[in-house]
Scaffold this active site. Structure first.
Site, PDB file in Angstrom:
ATOM      1  N   ARG A 160      43.393   7.269 -10.535  1.00 57.05           N
ATOM      2  CA  ARG A 160      43.408   5.864 -11.013  1.00 57.05           C
ATOM      3  C   ARG A 160      44.786   5.164 -10.341  1.00 57.05           C
ATOM      4  O   ARG A 160      45.636   4.564 -11.073  1.00 57.05           O
ATOM      5  CB  ARG A 160      43.572   5.583 -12.685  1.00 57.05           C
ATOM      6  CG  ARG A 160      42.539   6.355 -13.217  1.00 57.05           C
ATOM      7  CD  ARG A 160      41.378   5.268 -13.473  1.00 57.05           C
ATOM      8  NE  ARG A 160      40.452   5.697 -14.339  1.00 57.05           N
ATOM      9  CZ  ARG A 160      40.211   5.604 -15.731  1.00 57.05           C
ATOM     10  NH1 ARG A 160      41.217   4.768 -16.330  1.00 57.05           N
ATOM     11  NH2 ARG A 160      39.245   6.150 -16.382  1.00 57.05           N
ATOM     12  N   ARG A 170      45.014  -0.495 -12.777  1.00 57.10           N
ATOM     13  CA  ARG A 170      45.233  -1.983 -12.779  1.00 57.10           C
ATOM     14  C   ARG A 170      46.841  -2.174 -12.931  1.00 57.10           C
ATOM     15  O   ARG A 170      47.394  -2.994 -13.254  1.00 57.10           O
ATOM     16  CB  ARG A 170      44.583  -2.509 -14.341  1.00 57.10           C
ATOM     17  CG  ARG A 170      43.005  -2.466 -13.957  1.00 57.10           C
ATOM     18  CD  ARG A 170      42.686  -2.646 -15.486  1.00 57.10           C
ATOM     19  NE  ARG A 170      42.424  -1.518 -16.247  1.00 57.10           N
ATOM     20  CZ  ARG A 170      42.219  -1.336 -17.554  1.00 57.10           C
ATOM     21  NH1 ARG A 170      41.577  -2.554 -18.019  1.00 57.10           N
ATOM     22  NH2 ARG A 170      42.062  -0.432 -18.012  1.00 57.10           N
ATOM     23  N   ARG A 204      40.909  -8.374  -8.511  1.00 56.96           N
ATOM     24  CA  ARG A 204      40.297  -8.296  -9.795  1.00 56.96           C
ATOM     25  C   ARG A 204      40.095  -9.929 -10.335  1.00 56.96           C
ATOM     26  O   ARG A 204      39.077 -10.192 -11.157  1.00 56.96           O
ATOM     27  CB  ARG A 204      40.631  -7.649 -10.939  1.00 56.96           C
ATOM     28  CG  ARG A 204      40.220  -6.158 -10.591  1.00 56.96           C
ATOM     29  CD  ARG A 204      38.742  -6.100 -10.928  1.00 56.96           C
ATOM     30  NE  ARG A 204      38.531  -5.606 -12.383  1.00 56.96           N
ATOM     31  CZ  ARG A 204      38.053  -6.126 -13.185  1.00 56.96           C
ATOM     32  NH1 ARG A 204      37.485  -7.736 -12.591  1.00 56.96           N
ATOM     33  NH2 ARG A 204      37.733  -6.034 -14.403  1.00 56.96           N
ATOM     34  N   ASP A 233      33.806   4.643  -9.016  1.00 53.60           N
ATOM     35  CA  ASP A 233      34.045   5.285 -10.454  1.00 53.60           C
ATOM     36  C   ASP A 233      32.986   6.103 -10.787  1.00 53.60           C
ATOM     37  O   ASP A 233      31.775   6.355 -10.223  1.00 53.60           O
ATOM     38  CB  ASP A 233      33.549   3.988 -11.526  1.00 53.60           C
ATOM     39  CG  ASP A 233      34.428   4.448 -12.832  1.00 53.60           C
ATOM     40  OD1 ASP A 233      35.503   4.092 -13.227  1.00 53.60           O
ATOM     41  OD2 ASP A 233      33.276   4.622 -13.614  1.00 53.60           O
ATOM     42  N   TYR A 247      29.071   9.733 -21.839  1.00 50.37           N
ATOM     43  CA  TYR A 247      28.779   8.174 -21.659  1.00 50.37           C
ATOM     44  C   TYR A 247      27.292   7.839 -21.803  1.00 50.37           C
ATOM     45  O   TYR A 247      26.988   6.825 -22.628  1.00 50.37           O
ATOM     46  CB  TYR A 247      29.313   7.730 -20.230  1.00 50.37           C
ATOM     47  CG  TYR A 247      30.887   7.445 -20.215  1.00 50.37           C
ATOM     48  CD1 TYR A 247      31.384   6.474 -21.062  1.00 50.37           C
ATOM     49  CD2 TYR A 247      31.486   8.527 -19.739  1.00 50.37           C
ATOM     50  CE1 TYR A 247      32.896   6.461 -20.824  1.00 50.37           C
ATOM     51  CE2 TYR A 247      32.826   8.532 -19.507  1.00 50.37           C
ATOM     52  CZ  TYR A 247      33.506   7.534 -20.306  1.00 50.37           C
ATOM     53  OH  TYR A 247      34.816   7.181 -20.272  1.00 50.37           O
TER      54      TYR A 247
HETATM   55  O1  CP3 Z   1      42.641   4.741  -8.113  1.00 41.06           O
HETATM   56  C1  CP3 Z   1      41.446   4.634  -8.611  1.00 41.06           C
HETATM   57  O2  CP3 Z   1      41.378   3.450  -9.060  1.00 41.06           O
HETATM   58  C2  CP3 Z   1      40.637   5.527  -8.302  1.00 41.06           C
HETATM   59  C3  CP3 Z   1      39.183   5.182  -8.624  1.00 41.06           C
HETATM   60  C4  CP3 Z   1      38.785   5.421 -10.032  1.00 41.06           C
HETATM   61  C5  CP3 Z   1      38.387   4.650 -11.062  1.00 41.06           C
HETATM   62  N1  CP3 Z   1      37.861   5.347 -12.019  1.00 41.06           N
HETATM   63  C6  CP3 Z   1      38.318   3.133 -11.061  1.00 41.06           C
HETATM   64  C7  CP3 Z   1      38.508   2.212 -12.136  1.00 41.06           C
HETATM   65  C8  CP3 Z   1      38.465   6.799 -10.387  1.00 41.06           C
HETATM   66  C9  CP3 Z   1      39.050   8.209  -9.838  1.00 41.06           C
HETATM   67  C10 CP3 Z   1      37.922   6.635 -11.626  1.00 41.06           C
HETATM   68  C11 CP3 Z   1      37.437   7.803 -12.640  1.00 41.06           C
HETATM   69  C12 CP3 Z   1      36.964   7.685 -13.982  1.00 41.06           C
HETATM   70  N2  CP3 Z   1      36.403   6.590 -14.230  1.00 41.06           N
HETATM   71  C13 CP3 Z   1      37.108   8.597 -15.035  1.00 41.06           C
HETATM   72  C14 CP3 Z   1      37.579  10.169 -14.664  1.00 41.06           C
HETATM   73  C15 CP3 Z   1      38.905  10.129 -14.847  1.00 41.06           C
HETATM   74  C16 CP3 Z   1      39.677   9.841 -15.966  1.00 41.06           C
HETATM   75  O3  CP3 Z   1      40.510   8.633 -16.097  1.00 41.06           O
HETATM   76  O4  CP3 Z   1      39.430  10.328 -16.868  1.00 41.06           O
HETATM   77  C17 CP3 Z   1      36.398   8.029 -15.874  1.00 41.06           C
HETATM   78  C18 CP3 Z   1      36.266   8.600 -17.414  1.00 41.06           C
HETATM   79  C19 CP3 Z   1      35.874   6.793 -15.822  1.00 41.06           C
HETATM   80  C20 CP3 Z   1      35.362   5.783 -16.599  1.00 41.06           C
HETATM   81  C21 CP3 Z   1      36.132   4.577 -16.847  1.00 41.06           C
HETATM   82  N3  CP3 Z   1      35.732   3.427 -15.851  1.00 41.06           N
HETATM   83  C22 CP3 Z   1      36.659   4.156 -17.718  1.00 41.06           C
HETATM   84  C23 CP3 Z   1      36.568   4.738 -19.269  1.00 41.06           C
HETATM   85  C24 CP3 Z   1      37.201   2.826 -17.353  1.00 41.06           C
HETATM   86  C25 CP3 Z   1      37.894   1.829 -18.348  1.00 41.06           C
HETATM   87  C26 CP3 Z   1      39.031   2.153 -18.857  1.00 41.06           C
HETATM   88  C27 CP3 Z   1      40.284   2.140 -18.202  1.00 41.06           C
HETATM   89  O5  CP3 Z   1      41.154   3.174 -18.391  1.00 41.06           O
HETATM   90  O6  CP3 Z   1      40.413   1.544 -17.159  1.00 41.06           O
HETATM   91  C28 CP3 Z   1      36.898   2.349 -16.268  1.00 41.06           C
HETATM   92  C29 CP3 Z   1      37.005   1.332 -15.393  1.00 41.06           C
HETATM   93  C30 CP3 Z   1      38.056   1.510 -14.164  1.00 41.06           C
HETATM   94  N4  CP3 Z   1      37.627   2.620 -13.246  1.00 41.06           N
HETATM   95  C31 CP3 Z   1      39.051   0.637 -13.730  1.00 41.06           C
HETATM   96  C32 CP3 Z   1      39.349   1.321 -12.374  1.00 41.06           C
HETATM   97  C33 CP3 Z   1      40.269   0.842 -11.339  1.00 41.06           C
HETATM   98  C34 CP3 Z   1      39.554  -0.520 -14.319  1.00 41.06           C
HETATM   99  C35 CP3 Z   1      38.318  -1.561 -14.068  1.00 41.06           C
HETATM  100  C36 CP3 Z   1      39.178  -2.849 -14.397  1.00 41.06           C
HETATM  101  O7  CP3 Z   1      39.761  -3.145 -13.222  1.00 41.06           O
HETATM  102  O8  CP3 Z   1      39.049  -3.532 -15.044  1.00 41.06           O
END
Ligand code: CP3
Length: 321
Positions: free
Chosen positions: A2, A6, A15, A51, A128
């Protein structure tokens, strides 16, 4: 993990104009987001912007990233019949946008930094699919697991196959390492991991290993599962901040690398304190080859950007000594 998340203002600006799924599905934009952290910080690798849940959408379960709610699956999978209804289509078609993002990002990155691809591990994807959203106690997931083990194993097999296809397609498109996220597997005790997860992880990781790129096997809350995760496979095991890195590496043995393990909330401390935390982790790694410095989990959205910059500098300075 991540990295873009954000916490970067330039990500938030994008976004404001595009939905999350829209960003993921537009390769030019997704490649741009992949590069944001690389442009801002002297980090040593880029992680693909995508994601772990994208693979679930083509299964026909209704994926949505709802505002403020995190991800939602509109048709959760709770029964044997639900498992049977999951649709199947080649990832080269359904996730072609991710593969195109990889090609664009690689072309931009050149020799500056390698690109890490990733996918969800079967258990975390299943959590999920079955819960329909994030969860605290995984009641529906464990109800299916204990109540209909055959349906559970069929679901895990299906998810493991999709994960392997997806990771292999990412490698063919150009990623130079992959990370499998089993973020929520720490909700299981060792006996349940061994019975309900390990065989599927072992099969998936063995199939992925044939591609010859390094594989990072990540989880959180896994201090009771580390040896089992190592037995399942992966070149590097991800550690969260709840374990002592030296002690965990000692348990895992010299045959695998480790990644970690700064508490993401430590990035809210003053820069001098962040530096002390980084020094302590590097001290525990003791200069042994095979340590990837990282957070123990993702960067939180409210993290001060200058503190991330201070961490990257501290790690480079302290590990150059
Ligand atoms: O740097 C990056 O952004 C890399 C890309 C990336 C995202 N998600 C983008 C994202 C990666 C490697 C992930 C992995 C991911 N996604 C995991 C495994 C890693 C971890 O954190 O355990 C999981 C469980 C998810 C599922 C997921 N996606 C959740 C739970 C959420 C919402 C809550 C949160 O913490 O943001 C997302 C959304 C998400 N994925 C965002 C991003 C940048 C935020 C979305 C937004 O802009 O609103």
């Amino acid at each position: 993990m991540r990295q873009a998340g954000r916490f970067l203002p330039e990500y938030r600006a994008l976004r404001a104009q595009h939905g999350f799924l829209e960003l993921c599905k537009t390769p030019a934009l997704a490649a741009e987001v992949t590069l944001l952290p690389i442009r801002r910080f002297p980090v040593d690798a880029a992680i693909l912007f995508a994601d772990i849940l994208l693979v679930l959408e083509p299964m026909g379960v209704g994926l949505e990233f709802a505002k403020g709610d995190g991800p939602v699956i509109h048709h959760p999978v709770r029964t044997r019949e639900d498992v049977g209804r999951l649709t199947r289509a080649p990832v080269q078609m359904t996730l072609a946008f991710v593969l195109e993002t990889i090609r664009l990002a690689r072309a931009e990155l050149g020799a500056r930094a390698p690109l890490i691809g990733f996918a969800g591990a079967p258990f975390t994807l299943a959590s999920y699919l079955v819960e329909g959203r994030g969860s605290r106690n995984y009641v529906h997931t464990k109800t299916l697991m204990y109540g209909d083990p055959r349906a559970w194993h069929a679901l895990m097999e299906r998810l493991a196959e999709t994960t392997v296809d997806y990771v292999q397609a990412q490698i063919a498109a150009g990623v130079q390492a992959v990370q499998l996220f089993d973020s929520w597997v720490g909700c299981l005790g060792p006996d349940d991991y061994r019975e309900y997860v390990l065989p599927h992880m072992r099969a998936a990781l063995a199939a992925i290993a044939t591609a010859g790129v390094p594989v990072i096997h990540f989880g959180t809350g896994t201090s009771a599962l580390l040896e089992l995760m190592r037995d399942a496979g992966g070149d590097v095991i991800g550690l969260d901040w709840r374990v002592d890195l030296a002690e965990a590496w000692g348990r895992l043995g010299p045959g695998v690398g480790v990644q970690g393990n700064l508490d993401p909330v430590a990035l809210f401390a003053p820069p001098e304190e962040i530096r002390r935390h980084a020094a302590r982790i590097l001290g525990r790694a003791g200069g042994r080859p095979g340590h990837i410095f990282n957070l123990g989990h993702g960067v939180l959205p409210e993290t001060p950007v200058e503190h991330v910059a201070a961490l990257v500098d501290a790690v480079h300075e302290l590990s150059a000594r």
